[in-house]
Design a protein around this motif. Sequence first.
Motif, PDB file in Angstrom:
ATOM      1  N   ASP A 147       0.869  -1.178   0.000  1.00  0.00           N
ATOM      2  CA  ASP A 147       0.000   0.000   0.000  1.00  0.00           C
ATOM      3  C   ASP A 147       0.905   1.227   0.000  1.00  0.00           C
ATOM      4  O   ASP A 147       1.904   1.255   0.722  1.00  0.00           O
TER       5      ASP A 147
ATOM      6  N   ARG B  54      -0.489   0.960   5.711  1.00  0.00           N
ATOM      7  CA  ARG B  54       0.394  -0.201   5.902  1.00  0.00           C
ATOM      8  C   ARG B  54       0.568  -0.494   7.387  1.00  0.00           C
ATOM      9  O   ARG B  54       0.454  -1.634   7.826  1.00  0.00           O
TER      10      ARG B  54
ATOM     11  N   THR C 263       5.911  -5.221   4.812  1.00  0.00           N
ATOM     12  CA  THR C 263       5.206  -4.208   4.040  1.00  0.00           C
ATOM     13  C   THR C 263       6.011  -3.742   2.844  1.00  0.00           C
ATOM     14  O   THR C 263       7.243  -3.784   2.849  1.00  0.00           O
TER      15      THR C 263
ATOM     16  N   THR D  75      -3.048  -6.253  -1.273  1.00  0.00           N
ATOM     17  CA  THR D  75      -2.519  -5.172  -2.094  1.00  0.00           C
ATOM     18  C   THR D  75      -3.557  -4.113  -2.415  1.00  0.00           C
ATOM     19  O   THR D  75      -4.683  -4.428  -2.789  1.00  0.00           O
ATOM     20  N   ASP D  76      -3.138  -2.868  -2.254  1.00  0.00           N
ATOM     21  CA  ASP D  76      -3.941  -1.746  -2.708  1.00  0.00           C
ATOM     22  C   ASP D  76      -3.962  -1.831  -4.231  1.00  0.00           C
ATOM     23  O   ASP D  76      -3.057  -2.390  -4.856  1.00  0.00           O
TER      24      ASP D  76
ATOM     25  N   MET E 230      -1.660   2.428  -6.765  1.00  0.00           N
ATOM     26  CA  MET E 230      -0.371   2.790  -6.186  1.00  0.00           C
ATOM     27  C   MET E 230       0.516   3.326  -7.300  1.00  0.00           C
ATOM     28  O   MET E 230       0.371   2.924  -8.460  1.00  0.00           O
TER      29      MET E 230
ATOM     30  N   THR F  85      -9.100  -1.703  -1.661  1.00  0.00           N
ATOM     31  CA  THR F  85      -9.277  -0.460  -2.404  1.00  0.00           C
ATOM     32  C   THR F  85     -10.252   0.485  -1.732  1.00  0.00           C
ATOM     33  O   THR F  85     -11.207   0.056  -1.098  1.00  0.00           O
TER      34      THR F  85
ATOM     35  N   LYS G 252     -12.283  -0.464   1.220  1.00  0.00           N
ATOM     36  CA  LYS G 252     -12.077   0.461   2.329  1.00  0.00           C
ATOM     37  C   LYS G 252     -13.248   1.428   2.376  1.00  0.00           C
ATOM     38  O   LYS G 252     -13.724   1.831   1.331  1.00  0.00           O
TER      39      LYS G 252
ATOM     40  N   GLN H 192      -9.078   4.649   4.910  1.00  0.00           N
ATOM     41  CA  GLN H 192      -8.046   5.382   4.193  1.00  0.00           C
ATOM     42  C   GLN H 192      -8.040   6.800   4.731  1.00  0.00           C
ATOM     43  O   GLN H 192      -9.071   7.395   4.960  1.00  0.00           O
TER      44      GLN H 192
END
Length: 141
Positions: free
Chosen positions: A8, A14, A30, A53-54, A57, A86, A108, A140
């Motif tokens: 992320d 993270r 991370t 995983t985001d 990025m 996400t 998210k 987030q």
Amino acid sequence: MPRVLIADDEDSMRSLVARAIAMDGHETVTAEDGAEALDILTRERGTFDLLLTDIQMPVMDGFEATAAIRNLPDGRGEYLPIIALTANAMQGDRQKCLEAGMDDFLSKPYSLAQLQAILARWLPAAQPAKAAEAAPVVQQE
């Protein structure tokens, strides 16, 4: 002890996700983006049980990282569960992630209980922390 790689670009995310996962006794590593995650997976071959995983990025996004991981030599990336994380999820994003080779999707903001459910689904030995009900929602910033 299961090992989880978290990719992320947001340092606070993270850190927050790593702390939440550590509550369940899992080891975390991370990465700031997909390229770093791919590098870690290549160097530490076969030592991770899950990648969170985001999607959005810099350098390498979650989609590009997933494609690269799935195409690692000797099939190394074929069996690693990859979970998309996400913010601002749009209708159809879950399907897009699954079609890109990811195994699951978490939008998210999500609660600790939702994160633990994902871990339990993909890491069968995962045991939810007792504080899950009182834990804050992961958002987030």
